[in-house]
Design a protein around this motif. Structure first.
Motif, PDB file in Angstrom:
ATOM      1  N   ALA A  21       0.822  -1.451   0.135  1.00 22.85           N
ATOM      2  CA  ALA A  21       0.100   0.109  -0.132  1.00 22.85           C
ATOM      3  C   ALA A  21       1.069   1.143  -0.280  1.00 22.85           C
ATOM      4  O   ALA A  21       1.840   1.217   0.693  1.00 22.85           O
ATOM      5  N   LEU A  22       0.406   2.494  -0.999  1.00 21.32           N
ATOM      6  CA  LEU A  22       1.383   4.090  -0.622  1.00 21.32           C
ATOM      7  C   LEU A  22       0.577   4.453   0.351  1.00 21.32           C
ATOM      8  O   LEU A  22      -0.096   4.156   0.623  1.00 21.32           O
ATOM      9  N   ALA A  23       1.700   5.263   0.613  1.00 25.15           N
ATOM     10  CA  ALA A  23       1.463   5.920   1.596  1.00 25.15           C
ATOM     11  C   ALA A  23       1.130   6.909   1.556  1.00 25.15           C
ATOM     12  O   ALA A  23       0.728   7.700   0.795  1.00 25.15           O
ATOM     13  N   ILE A  32      -0.573   6.776 -11.761  1.00 24.09           N
ATOM     14  CA  ILE A  32       0.170   5.563 -12.622  1.00 24.09           C
ATOM     15  C   ILE A  32       0.227   4.411 -12.397  1.00 24.09           C
ATOM     16  O   ILE A  32       0.548   2.982 -13.343  1.00 24.09           O
ATOM     17  N   VAL A  33      -0.126   3.345 -10.828  1.00 26.41           N
ATOM     18  CA  VAL A  33       0.164   2.210 -10.225  1.00 26.41           C
ATOM     19  C   VAL A  33      -0.724   1.655 -11.495  1.00 26.41           C
ATOM     20  O   VAL A  33      -0.515   0.218 -11.723  1.00 26.41           O
ATOM     21  N   MET A  34      -1.846   2.275 -11.527  1.00 29.25           N
ATOM     22  CA  MET A  34      -3.229   1.513 -11.599  1.00 29.25           C
ATOM     23  C   MET A  34      -2.970   1.138 -13.458  1.00 29.25           C
ATOM     24  O   MET A  34      -2.935  -0.132 -13.763  1.00 29.25           O
ATOM     25  N   GLN A  35      -2.083   2.372 -13.823  1.00 25.93           N
ATOM     26  CA  GLN A  35      -2.453   2.528 -15.660  1.00 25.93           C
ATOM     27  C   GLN A  35      -1.731   1.209 -15.427  1.00 25.93           C
ATOM     28  O   GLN A  35      -1.464   0.759 -16.750  1.00 25.93           O
ATOM     29  N   LEU A  36      -0.237   1.070 -15.168  1.00 32.74           N
ATOM     30  CA  LEU A  36       0.815   0.042 -14.920  1.00 32.74           C
ATOM     31  C   LEU A  36       0.130  -1.413 -14.893  1.00 32.74           C
ATOM     32  O   LEU A  36       0.355  -2.716 -15.945  1.00 32.74           O
ATOM     33  N   ILE A  37      -1.042  -1.803 -13.944  1.00 29.98           N
ATOM     34  CA  ILE A  37      -1.075  -3.138 -13.505  1.00 29.98           C
ATOM     35  C   ILE A  37      -2.203  -2.909 -14.604  1.00 29.98           C
ATOM     36  O   ILE A  37      -2.603  -4.045 -14.927  1.00 29.98           O
ATOM     37  N   GLY A  38      -3.149  -2.149 -15.276  1.00 29.94           N
ATOM     38  CA  GLY A  38      -4.037  -2.698 -16.356  1.00 29.94           C
ATOM     39  C   GLY A  38      -2.971  -2.956 -17.613  1.00 29.94           C
ATOM     40  O   GLY A  38      -3.826  -3.745 -18.396  1.00 29.94           O
TER      41      GLY A  38
END
Length: 67
Positions: A21-23, A32-38
């Motif tokens: 989890a991000l702080a 950005i992380v959600m785009q990478l996961i997608g």
């Protein structure tokens, strides 16, 4: 440079499970992380096939001996 802090929670389960989890300050990275996961999900089959080919090549080469 962006400082990233995250928490890691490991669960003693079978199969193993880990959550990251991000702080709160780094929440801006969420998009950005959600785009990478997608992207990873969209290309999952290609990634697995490439990894399999890489493993096959490595096995054909044999062990690497270091000096």
């Amino acid at each position: 440079m962006v400082a990233v802090s995250c928490s890691r929670t490991a669960y003693a389960e079978v199969p193993p499970r880990v959550e990251y989890a991000l702080a709160p300050l780094d929440g801006g990275l969420n998009e950005i992380v959600m785009q990478l996961i997608g992207w990873a999900a969209d290309h999952h089959d290609e990634i697995r096939a490439d990894r399999s080919r890489a493993v096959e090549r490595a096995l054909r080469r044999g062990p690497v001996l270091s000096a």
